[in-house]
Design a protein around this motif. Sequence first.
Motif, PDB file in Angstrom:
ATOM      1  N   TRP A 117       7.449   5.727  -2.275  1.00 21.48           N
ATOM      2  CA  TRP A 117       6.060   5.469  -1.894  1.00 21.48           C
ATOM      3  C   TRP A 117       5.898   4.338  -0.893  1.00 21.48           C
ATOM      4  CZ3 TRP A 117       1.781   5.866  -6.239  1.00 21.48           C
ATOM      5  CH2 TRP A 117       1.068   7.058  -6.055  1.00 21.48           C
ATOM      6  N   SER A 118       6.950   3.735  -0.419  1.00 24.02           N
ATOM      7  CA  SER A 118       6.970   2.858   0.762  1.00 24.02           C
ATOM      8  C   SER A 118       6.420   1.447   0.580  1.00 24.02           C
ATOM      9  CB  SER A 118       6.261   3.524   1.958  1.00 24.02           C
ATOM     10  OG  SER A 118       4.887   3.215   1.989  1.00 24.02           O
ATOM     11  N   VAL A 170      13.927  -0.161   7.611  1.00 18.97           N
ATOM     12  CA  VAL A 170      14.264   1.147   7.039  1.00 18.97           C
ATOM     13  C   VAL A 170      14.256   1.048   5.525  1.00 18.97           C
ATOM     14  CG1 VAL A 170      15.989   2.980   6.984  1.00 18.97           C
ATOM     15  CG2 VAL A 170      15.760   1.573   9.022  1.00 18.97           C
ATOM     16  N   GLN A 171      13.611   2.006   4.884  1.00 17.08           N
ATOM     17  CA  GLN A 171      13.583   2.016   3.416  1.00 17.08           C
ATOM     18  C   GLN A 171      14.764   2.842   2.905  1.00 17.08           C
ATOM     19  OE1 GLN A 171      10.010   2.042   1.475  1.00 17.08           O
ATOM     20  NE2 GLN A 171       9.030   0.882   3.091  1.00 17.08           N
ATOM     21  N   TYR A 172      15.511   2.279   1.950  1.00 14.48           N
ATOM     22  CA  TYR A 172      16.678   3.014   1.474  1.00 14.48           C
ATOM     23  C   TYR A 172      16.258   4.139   0.535  1.00 14.48           C
ATOM     24  CZ  TYR A 172      21.277   4.419   0.435  1.00 14.48           C
ATOM     25  OH  TYR A 172      22.409   5.188   0.371  1.00 14.48           O
ATOM     26  N   HIS A 173      16.468   5.343   1.011  1.00  8.44           N
ATOM     27  CA  HIS A 173      16.319   6.544   0.192  1.00  8.44           C
ATOM     28  C   HIS A 173      17.569   7.348   0.462  1.00  8.44           C
ATOM     29  CE1 HIS A 173      11.821   6.945  -0.755  1.00  8.44           C
ATOM     30  NE2 HIS A 173      11.951   5.761  -0.204  1.00  8.44           N
ATOM     31  N   GLN A 174      18.155   7.903  -0.549  1.00  6.27           N
ATOM     32  CA  GLN A 174      19.369   8.684  -0.337  1.00  6.27           C
ATOM     33  C   GLN A 174      19.118   9.831   0.639  1.00  6.27           C
ATOM     34  OE1 GLN A 174      22.123   7.409  -1.824  1.00  6.27           O
ATOM     35  NE2 GLN A 174      23.097   8.706  -0.313  1.00  6.27           N
ATOM     36  N   PHE A 226       0.855  -1.187   0.000  1.00  8.99           N
ATOM     37  CA  PHE A 226       0.000   0.000   0.000  1.00  8.99           C
ATOM     38  C   PHE A 226       0.891   1.236   0.000  1.00  8.99           C
ATOM     39  CE2 PHE A 226      -2.382  -3.212   2.656  1.00  8.99           C
ATOM     40  CZ  PHE A 226      -3.022  -3.753   1.552  1.00  8.99           C
ATOM     41  N   VAL A 227       0.881   1.939  -1.100  1.00 10.96           N
ATOM     42  CA  VAL A 227       1.716   3.138  -1.194  1.00 10.96           C
ATOM     43  C   VAL A 227       1.174   4.181  -0.218  1.00 10.96           C
ATOM     44  CG1 VAL A 227       2.355   2.642  -3.558  1.00 10.96           C
ATOM     45  CG2 VAL A 227       0.384   4.103  -3.115  1.00 10.96           C
ATOM     46  N   TRP A 239       8.935  -0.438  13.937  1.00 16.58           N
ATOM     47  CA  TRP A 239       8.951   0.827  13.192  1.00 16.58           C
ATOM     48  C   TRP A 239       9.129   0.515  11.713  1.00 16.58           C
ATOM     49  CZ3 TRP A 239      13.434   4.145  11.467  1.00 16.58           C
ATOM     50  CH2 TRP A 239      12.985   5.378  10.941  1.00 16.58           C
ATOM     51  N   LEU A 240       8.082   0.751  10.947  1.00 20.09           N
ATOM     52  CA  LEU A 240       8.166   0.590   9.497  1.00 20.09           C
ATOM     53  C   LEU A 240       8.395   1.987   8.913  1.00 20.09           C
ATOM     54  CD1 LEU A 240       5.220  -1.910   8.833  1.00 20.09           C
ATOM     55  CD2 LEU A 240       7.632  -2.429   9.255  1.00 20.09           C
ATOM     56  N   HIS A 241       9.651   2.275   8.665  1.00 22.57           N
ATOM     57  CA  HIS A 241      10.044   3.591   8.157  1.00 22.57           C
ATOM     58  C   HIS A 241       9.283   3.912   6.872  1.00 22.57           C
ATOM     59  CE1 HIS A 241      13.323   5.755   5.671  1.00 22.57           C
ATOM     60  NE2 HIS A 241      12.711   6.662   6.385  1.00 22.57           N
ATOM     61  N   GLU A 242       8.794   5.138   6.750  1.00 22.21           N
ATOM     62  CA  GLU A 242       8.083   5.626   5.564  1.00 22.21           C
ATOM     63  C   GLU A 242       6.665   5.069   5.423  1.00 22.21           C
ATOM     64  OE1 GLU A 242       9.079   8.540   4.343  1.00 22.21           O
ATOM     65  OE2 GLU A 242       8.823   7.801   2.310  1.00 22.21           O
ATOM     66  N   VAL A 243       6.313   4.068   6.252  1.00 23.98           N
ATOM     67  CA  VAL A 243       4.959   3.521   6.180  1.00 23.98           C
ATOM     68  C   VAL A 243       4.106   4.315   7.158  1.00 23.98           C
ATOM     69  CG1 VAL A 243       3.542   1.483   6.620  1.00 23.98           C
ATOM     70  CG2 VAL A 243       5.796   1.240   5.541  1.00 23.98           C
ATOM     71  N   ASN A 244       3.073   4.969   6.675  1.00 17.92           N
ATOM     72  CA  ASN A 244       2.275   5.786   7.589  1.00 17.92           C
ATOM     73  C   ASN A 244       1.334   4.908   8.418  1.00 17.92           C
ATOM     74  OD1 ASN A 244      -0.070   5.353   6.028  1.00 17.92           O
ATOM     75  ND2 ASN A 244       0.429   7.065   4.692  1.00 17.92           N
TER      76      ASN A 244
END
Lengths: 305, 608
Positions: free
Chosen positions: B507-508, B565-569, B33-34, B529-534
Amino acid sequence: MVGSALLRDRARIRAGLPAAVFALVAVAALGFQLHLPRTLPSDADYRAAAALLTAQQAPGDVVLLHPWWTERARLFLPASIPVVGYLGDTGDDLIAHPRIWVLANERLPFVPGADFRARFLPDRTPLGGSQELGPLTLTPYRNGRARTVRFSAVEALGQAEVSIEQAGSAAVPCPRAGDGFACRAGRAEPAWHEVLYQPVRCLFLLPPGGPARIAVRFPEVPAGTLLLEAGITWEHAWKRERSDVQLTVAGPAGNLHLRIPQGHEGFVSGDAPQPAPGPVTLTVQADDPHEREVCVRLRVLGDPP
Amino acid sequence: MSRAPDRTDRRIALGLGLVTFVVLWATEKPVGFVRDESVYFAAAEQFARWWALLFHQPSVALSDRVITQAFDFNHEHPMLMKSAFGLSNALFAQTLHWVRPATGFRLPAFAVAASIPAILHLWGSTLWGRRAGLFAALSFFVVPRHFFHAHLACFDMPVAAMWFLVVYLFWRAEEDLRLAPWTGVAFGLALATKHNAFFLPVVLAPFGVIAAWRAAGPEARKLLLRMGQVALATGVYAALLLAVLGREGVVRSWALLSPQTFGVVALVTALSAIAWQIARTDRAAFLPLAPLVGMGLLGPTIFYVHWPWLWYHPVDRLAWYFDFHATHVHYAWTYFAQVLRAPPFPLAYVFVITALTLPVSLLVPMALGLARTWLRNLGDLFPALARRFGQGGSTEWLLGVNALFSILLISHPDVPHFGGVKHWLPSMPFVALLGAREVDRAMAALPRTLGIAERRVNALAVGLGALLLLPGLTATAHVHPYGTSAYGELAGGIPGAASLGLQRQYWSNNVTGVLPWINANAHPGERVWLHEVNGLSFRDYQRNGMLRADVVPAGGPEDADLAAVQYHQEFREQEVLVWQAFGTAVPLTGLYLDETPQVIVYRRPSRR
């Protein structure tokens, strides 16, 4: 007759050219897709690299990943060896590490080999040959940029005193809080942070704002070369319309000043001689402390190991 | 040439649409789910409840207070798709229990997306034959990112479909007056889908007006000139308002009885009156104008009627809506090792990312098709080009302009550049259509090149078509359901893109890659903790059985025991903060696509 036949052939070839080009491109694309899995290391390849490192590791060793983003290696490599992999890591002097193990996968597409040669290789000498582990290679290098680290502020924070200083007022000491110090406005603690994509364990300082400065006094700092590096953490760095940050190191031989200008990403650095052991005080000031979260590495370097 | 497809092609189009719908449904379950999607789920549920209230207590439901309560949430976007998501969920998931909640929301998105291959076939087969139509239809969804976006209960693929439908109907209506009102209806639905559609009149009006001018007699030409004068006067009036009030002043002071409203009403009234006069005096001139009239009258009406949030406060809320999108924030985006955070953005960005994300075997014909179209279009203006490449004509101009419009719009250095390819998706069906023509031309040349009989060419054509589609198909299957990470062969695939320093994901949704591990390894009641997941997505993963119900969402690494953690620069700090909080830089597992870190899982050592 021959001429018209040739013309006919040329016309035929030309008419068939798009189909041929499309087909060739598609075949090349499929070839790429078939080839790509062969460039990817298996878990066993990583485990073999980990076993080699475990058997041969020495104090001060570090692993550098090439290309920088191949961090799946972290799942396998021994926790006792630091692993460095971040955008821009080929330019890292890795001062504290006399030996660098480069774990490389040069079979991957678009591996930045030129960047590696230009920024990593100078002052680095291979120590023996590379070990091949599937598509991986593991190569030890002598780090010609390494220096003995005689003092590190982040490690020595436990012996330091921290206070808030302002001209014309008495210094206000900051009480200890955990590993660091919590001031009424401002903070000092050892912490991991990111400075322009580089994960750094540093002395994390929040200046109090206005003319006041946070001061960290180290009672006994050995002689050598003082190296001060400081940067704003994370996304706060790029923003303009934020205050400059002023840093001063006052030691027996005088003062070393640095400024982190607004909008600057990454570290600023400067060095100065520390001719004799003695106390050193680091101060950090920003007119407006909003998003001025400073990551400081203050070290005293000796000779190459 | 009639612009209406024959019965066989209509059946093929229907079949293509049905197959697409079924494939999307069959492959939907693993798609995460984005970030926005869970917001739309929540909004859709809320709106569905309002519809139920409308049925049971209409006088209550229709009050300003209740409408504001029901529709204030997520009023950044109009209602059509969200209403469809909510009603579908209420029927298929909540009432009939045929599908899980997420599928219930997503079914309308599949249906709308499925219209793209259908229309591609209808249009392509009419223009260049069945072979071209089929290739265009099949090529669109073997692009990994297209396939991914078609699964989402969001608006990017639906607005691409609506845009395509409007332009297709506009083209048909220029020949068949009966389709003019349907063009207007489609335009209304497009406006009700996403704000991109507000650009459609800008794109289509010149085609209608020029065609009308060509067909018009002297009297109608006078009326057309008068239309131009009205438009010009409105432009001057708008410029005056802007000069006097400023942009913010125009938005702030816009009320029901205001100079701004007067300008809009005067424009619509004057243009409608002139169009009516043309219809009475010159039928031939009116025919190409008719779809524009349909759009002008039905589009805004449908947009207003479909969105209860506008009913009591049409002007100020509409002004807010436009202002929100005109001043949208810029999210950080990585492009060749640079994190783009604010304008000006690189001019070539959209072209480069399109080239790097399309399968190269489709990119080449698409690029050739686009180039040929524009050379032919310019051939209408420059005889030298016409001698070499031929002339375009109105249809080719229509295709060429629409193929480039969204791409060029997002290319503007001040327009937000986040979101991968999704913001210029409305261009892509047209690009696919033009690519299919190139493939069809190449196939048509085979008998002559190889000296074989025409009747044997079909087998060869099928072979060539399959060969060109295969790399896209395998890439789509390989990367599914992580479509936001997909890169084509030109980028060196996913690892090549990582080395080039391109955006790893967005978009996670890729978190689904580690949810099975968390389900298997999390301690009962563990804080995750699901980073970037709201928070809404976290709830939806649990509600849809993708994440264990007993784990608890943590607000950050400091109060978590497990962190993904989601890899985003631009978010590297977030991973480093996990190291700090957990005291370790060694992950336990992760989602690694072709070696590239996407989602990395850490556990606090004390709980190991």
